[in-house]
Design an enzyme around this catalytic site. Structure first.
Site, PDB file in Angstrom:
ATOM      1  N   ARG A 194     -24.705 -20.663 -16.709  1.00 58.50           N
ATOM      2  CA  ARG A 194     -25.447 -21.067 -17.905  1.00 58.50           C
ATOM      3  C   ARG A 194     -25.665 -19.938 -18.913  1.00 58.50           C
ATOM      4  NH1 ARG A 194     -30.245 -22.472 -17.720  1.00 58.50           N
ATOM      5  NH2 ARG A 194     -30.177 -23.997 -19.408  1.00 58.50           N
ATOM      6  N   ARG A 231     -32.440 -32.396 -14.670  1.00 64.25           N
ATOM      7  CA  ARG A 231     -32.976 -31.040 -14.798  1.00 64.25           C
ATOM      8  C   ARG A 231     -34.490 -31.001 -14.579  1.00 64.25           C
ATOM      9  NH1 ARG A 231     -30.656 -27.102 -18.150  1.00 64.25           N
ATOM     10  NH2 ARG A 231     -29.512 -28.783 -19.196  1.00 64.25           N
ATOM     11  N   GLU A 240     -33.112 -41.509 -16.421  1.00 65.20           N
ATOM     12  CA  GLU A 240     -32.150 -40.742 -15.627  1.00 65.20           C
ATOM     13  C   GLU A 240     -32.417 -39.239 -15.725  1.00 65.20           C
ATOM     14  OE1 GLU A 240     -28.554 -42.008 -17.451  1.00 65.20           O
ATOM     15  OE2 GLU A 240     -28.666 -44.046 -16.654  1.00 65.20           O
ATOM     16  N   CYS A 284     -16.055  -9.802 -13.211  1.00 65.30           N
ATOM     17  CA  CYS A 284     -15.280  -8.990 -14.160  1.00 65.30           C
ATOM     18  C   CYS A 284     -15.189  -9.660 -15.526  1.00 65.30           C
ATOM     19  CB  CYS A 284     -13.899  -8.712 -13.584  1.00 65.30           C
ATOM     20  SG  CYS A 284     -13.956  -7.634 -12.153  1.00 65.30           S
TER      21      CYS A 284
END
Length: 445
Positions: free
Chosen positions: A333, A295, A292, A364
């Protein structure tokens, strides 16, 4: 020089500009505005094929590759995965809907998740997904009730917590016994007995996933050994030979020159060898081996583009920050777990780097820093910053923080540009808002 382990397969430098998929990226930034994300179709399809071919080469029994869609999912990406012979791993009702609208064969889908709702389980049952990956006893009891009376038993996999600590960031490690996912090994007998007694369910196999960004293949081989030992124990105790083994995904990808390259062939070889050795040791027939990856399929295919809109200098004249028009809303990330990236100026890619500079996002939050101490040329206002490895866990986790519309996503191939996700608009952002009811205000009383 472009590091081929970081940038898409078609990436090249020409006349000082970065090109991907036969298109100059600065021209795309001008035409489609920034922030902007692109996916190189050649790189995406190449990674999918590499997984299928490597497993077929190294594993003598049937194997299957499922794209872990949480990395990045939309209708076009789901269609590419199906065209390349991959199944999908999904984790929500909306992801199931994306797959259905993409025309994906529902039997090629695994539905994951540790807190599936009844609505999601209903949809999985009604649409005939290939397997529901059961995560805990409470979910199992609800699925038993929901599946009762269905014309065909619903195939299920049990997710196992194999008590293997992956050497990765704590936020993306999932294989420990006390992790939020999966059955501890000691809890498997109760789950198995409940499934075997449930006419609406068919126990097809075991699944585990110990985490993401894993480069040490020995940890994945150890996971396989735990799962095969559990399969053998189930056969001995219950007389049932389960036919599928899924050791998850998690193969690491490099984001900087200092990180090792992704080795898909080595990954497949290690899993295949571990499965064969463990099955031989337990005299167990080779199961269907399902992997599976997410990435490692789509990260390198993606590049993010930003525009430099401001700079901050120290009192002594040193350039401290480049301020760009995106940041943590489209890529959480770096703020979430200090992820690092590689970048260059897409419109002046041949300019030599000067002193390191940090790239700050527009949101911000002090933690909104996309890159720290990046070796970049002295940037000017309007320069286009290209960030490599941006295909995974960026847009899929994007938010509308500060009421900022999410970027567009383009698919590039041989000079052709296709918008596969349009830029979000202000009207999209406000579509859910409702004004106060027309009633008397406290001040007017």
């Amino acid at each position: 020089m472009l590091n081929p382990h970081l940038w898409p397969d078609t990436a090249r430098l020409e006349a000082g500009q970065l090109w991907v998929g036969g298109v100059a990226l600065p021209a795309l930034a001008e035409a489609y505005a920034t922030p902007l994300y692109i996916i190189d179709e050649v790189t995406l399809r190449g990674a999918m094929r590499a997984y299928r071919h490597a497993l077929a080469r190294h594993y003598p029994a049937p194997s299957r590759v499922h794209y872990a869609s949480k990395a990045l999912l939309n209708i076009a990406v789901a269609q590419v995965a199906q065209q390349e012979g991959l199944g999908l791993d999904l984790v929500s009702a909306a992801e199931l809907l994306v797959a259905r609208r993409a025309g994906v064969d529902m039997t090629s889908i695994h539905l994951h998740g540790n807190a599936k709702s009844d609505a999601e389980l209903h949809r999985a049952l009604d649409w005939g997904v290939g397997a529901v990956v059961v995560d805990n006893l409470d979910e199992l009891e609800r699925l038993i009730a929901l599946s009762a009376g269905h014309p065909q038993p619903q195939p299920v996999l049990l997710r196992v917590a194999p008590d293997i600590a992956a050497h990765t960031h704590a936020h993306i490690a999932t294989g420990a016994a006390d992790a939020k996912f999966g059955f501890p090994l000691a809890a498997l007998p109760v789950a198995i007995e409940r499934i075997l007694a449930a006419p609406g369910l068919h126990l097809r196999g075991l699944h585990a996933h110990i985490g993401s960004q894993i480069f040490e293949l020995g940890q994945l081989a150890a996971t396989v050994q735990v799962l095969v030992a559990a399969l053998a124990q189930i056969r001995a105790q219950y007389g049932v030979t389960l036919e599928e083994l899924s050791p998850g995904g998690g193969l690491g990808v490099p984001y900087t020159d200092a990180m090792p390259a992704t080795d898909i062939d080595g990954y497949a070889q290690a899993l295949a060898a571990a499965t064969q050795q463990a099955c031989a040791a337990h005299n167990f027939p080779l199961p269907l081996l399902t992997v599976e990856p997410g990435r490692s399929i789509i990260a390198r295919a993606g590049v993010a583009l930003y525009r430099v809109v401001a700079r901050k200098f120290a009192a002594d004249g040193r350039l401290l920050y480049l301020h760009v028009d995106g940041g943590m809303a489209d890529n959480i990330r770096p703020a979430l777990y200090a992820a690092r990236y590689t970048a260059l100026l897409a419109n002046r890619a041949d300019a030599p780097p000067t002193a390191p500079v940090s790239v700050a996002g527009r949101y911000c939050e002090s933690g909104d820093i996309l890159l720290r101490d990046a070796p970049l040329p002295a940037a000017q206002l309007g320069d286009v910053l290209a960030v490599a490895g941006a295909g995974a866990y960026t847009l899929s986790m994007a938010s509308t923080y500060n009421m900022s519309p999410r970027p567009a996503l383009l698919l590039l191939n041989a000079g052709q540009v296709q918008v596969i996700q349009r830029r979000e608009t202000e009207e999209d952002l406000l579509a859910r808002d409702l004004p106060l009811a027309a009633t008397e205000t406290p001040q007017s009383r």
